[in-house]
Design a protein around this motif. Structure first.
Motif, PDB file in Angstrom:
ATOM      1  N   ILE A 110       0.839  -1.200   0.000  1.00 37.36           N
ATOM      2  CA  ILE A 110       0.000   0.000   0.000  1.00 37.36           C
ATOM      3  C   ILE A 110       0.871   1.245   0.000  1.00 37.36           C
ATOM      4  N   ASN A 111       1.910   1.245   0.809  1.00 39.80           N
ATOM      5  CA  ASN A 111       2.735   2.440   0.957  1.00 39.80           C
ATOM      6  C   ASN A 111       3.772   2.619  -0.151  1.00 39.80           C
ATOM      7  N   VAL A 112       4.062   1.568  -0.895  1.00 38.87           N
ATOM      8  CA  VAL A 112       5.031   1.685  -1.988  1.00 38.87           C
ATOM      9  C   VAL A 112       4.328   1.858  -3.331  1.00 38.87           C
ATOM     10  N   PHE A 113       3.349   1.014  -3.611  1.00 37.37           N
ATOM     11  CA  PHE A 113       2.743   1.010  -4.934  1.00 37.37           C
ATOM     12  C   PHE A 113       1.595   1.999  -5.085  1.00 37.37           C
ATOM     13  N   PHE A 114       1.032   2.462  -3.975  1.00 32.90           N
ATOM     14  CA  PHE A 114      -0.045   3.443  -4.061  1.00 32.90           C
ATOM     15  C   PHE A 114       0.455   4.846  -3.754  1.00 32.90           C
ATOM     16  N   VAL A 115       1.729   5.079  -4.003  1.00 24.11           N
ATOM     17  CA  VAL A 115       2.312   6.389  -3.759  1.00 24.11           C
ATOM     18  C   VAL A 115       1.775   7.425  -4.752  1.00 24.11           C
ATOM     19  N   ILE A 116       1.219   6.971  -5.863  1.00 25.35           N
ATOM     20  CA  ILE A 116       0.701   7.894  -6.874  1.00 25.35           C
ATOM     21  C   ILE A 116      -0.651   8.487  -6.462  1.00 25.35           C
ATOM     22  N   ILE A 117      -1.341   7.862  -5.514  1.00 24.33           N
ATOM     23  CA  ILE A 117      -2.606   8.431  -5.049  1.00 24.33           C
ATOM     24  C   ILE A 117      -2.324   9.383  -3.893  1.00 24.33           C
ATOM     25  N   ASP A 118      -3.309  10.141  -3.510  1.00 25.48           N
ATOM     26  CA  ASP A 118      -3.073  11.129  -2.459  1.00 25.48           C
ATOM     27  C   ASP A 118      -2.872  10.453  -1.101  1.00 25.48           C
ATOM     28  N   GLU A 119      -2.164  11.148  -0.226  1.00 25.47           N
ATOM     29  CA  GLU A 119      -1.759  10.581   1.064  1.00 25.47           C
ATOM     30  C   GLU A 119      -2.927  10.167   1.956  1.00 25.47           C
ATOM     31  N   PRO A 120      -4.005  10.953   2.052  1.00 24.89           N
ATOM     32  CA  PRO A 120      -5.109  10.501   2.912  1.00 24.89           C
ATOM     33  C   PRO A 120      -5.719   9.171   2.459  1.00 24.89           C
ATOM     34  N   LEU A 121      -5.848   8.972   1.167  1.00 22.36           N
ATOM     35  CA  LEU A 121      -6.402   7.707   0.682  1.00 22.36           C
ATOM     36  C   LEU A 121      -5.441   6.554   0.963  1.00 22.36           C
ATOM     37  N   GLN A 122      -4.173   6.807   0.806  1.00 23.03           N
ATOM     38  CA  GLN A 122      -3.148   5.807   1.128  1.00 23.03           C
ATOM     39  C   GLN A 122      -3.230   5.451   2.615  1.00 23.03           C
ATOM     40  N   GLY A 123      -3.402   6.464   3.463  1.00 22.82           N
ATOM     41  CA  GLY A 123      -3.544   6.226   4.891  1.00 22.82           C
ATOM     42  C   GLY A 123      -4.812   5.465   5.215  1.00 22.82           C
ATOM     43  N   LEU A 124      -5.898   5.771   4.525  1.00 23.11           N
ATOM     44  CA  LEU A 124      -7.157   5.067   4.763  1.00 23.11           C
ATOM     45  C   LEU A 124      -7.051   3.591   4.378  1.00 23.11           C
ATOM     46  N   LEU A 125      -6.358   3.308   3.289  1.00 23.05           N
ATOM     47  CA  LEU A 125      -6.145   1.907   2.904  1.00 23.05           C
ATOM     48  C   LEU A 125      -5.317   1.173   3.963  1.00 23.05           C
ATOM     49  N   SER A 126      -4.281   1.841   4.463  1.00 17.26           N
ATOM     50  CA  SER A 126      -3.461   1.243   5.521  1.00 17.26           C
ATOM     51  C   SER A 126      -4.283   1.026   6.784  1.00 17.26           C
ATOM     52  N   LEU A 127      -5.105   2.011   7.122  1.00 19.09           N
ATOM     53  CA  LEU A 127      -5.953   1.902   8.303  1.00 19.09           C
ATOM     54  C   LEU A 127      -6.955   0.762   8.154  1.00 19.09           C
ATOM     55  N   ALA A 128      -7.522   0.602   6.975  1.00 24.92           N
ATOM     56  CA  ALA A 128      -8.454  -0.501   6.730  1.00 24.92           C
ATOM     57  C   ALA A 128      -7.763  -1.850   6.892  1.00 24.92           C
ATOM     58  N   ALA A 129      -6.541  -1.959   6.395  1.00 28.73           N
ATOM     59  CA  ALA A 129      -5.786  -3.210   6.539  1.00 28.73           C
ATOM     60  C   ALA A 129      -5.493  -3.506   8.010  1.00 28.73           C
ATOM     61  N   LEU A 130      -5.155  -2.479   8.776  1.00 25.86           N
ATOM     62  CA  LEU A 130      -4.873  -2.676  10.203  1.00 25.86           C
ATOM     63  C   LEU A 130      -6.133  -3.039  10.989  1.00 25.86           C
TER      64      LEU A 130
END
Length: 101
Positions: A39-59
């Motif tokens: 999520i943090n390497v390959f989704f770097v092209i999307i905005d940071e809040p969405l990247q954080g939300l994906l990480s939060l969902a995984a956690l």
């Protein structure tokens, strides 16, 4: 066969401390870490809040999986793992909050 001396000496560090029915749990933890890295390497092209939300969902998913399975022999190990997932979730949430401005 997991408690035979030879497999235990070679690979016991992967499953000792886990219930016999959850001998594979270390691979679940490794999978969680790989998902967060992807999520943090390959989704770097999307905005940071969405990247954080994906990480939060995984956690959050990992937290619910941990609490439903309770894979460790000792209850204190299960509590420690659950609490570490909560702390990681709050850390990601704080990152989302502060990056959003």
């Amino acid at each position: 066969h997991l408690h035979d001396p030879v497999p235990r000496a070679r690979t016991g560090f992967l499953y000792l401390g886990l219930k016999d029915s959850h001998y594979f749990w270390e691979s679940v933890v490794l999978g969680r870490k790989i998902i967060l890295i992807c999520i943090n390497v390959f989704f770097v092209i999307i905005d940071e809040p969405l990247q954080g939300l994906l990480s939060l969902a995984a956690l959050i998913f990992a937290y619910h999986l941990q609490n439903s399975q309770q894979p460790y022999d000792r209850p204190s190990y299960n509590q420690l793992e659950s609490r570490s997932l909560v702390v990681a979730s709050f850390t990601v949430y704080a990152g989302i909050y502060f990056s959003a401005g």
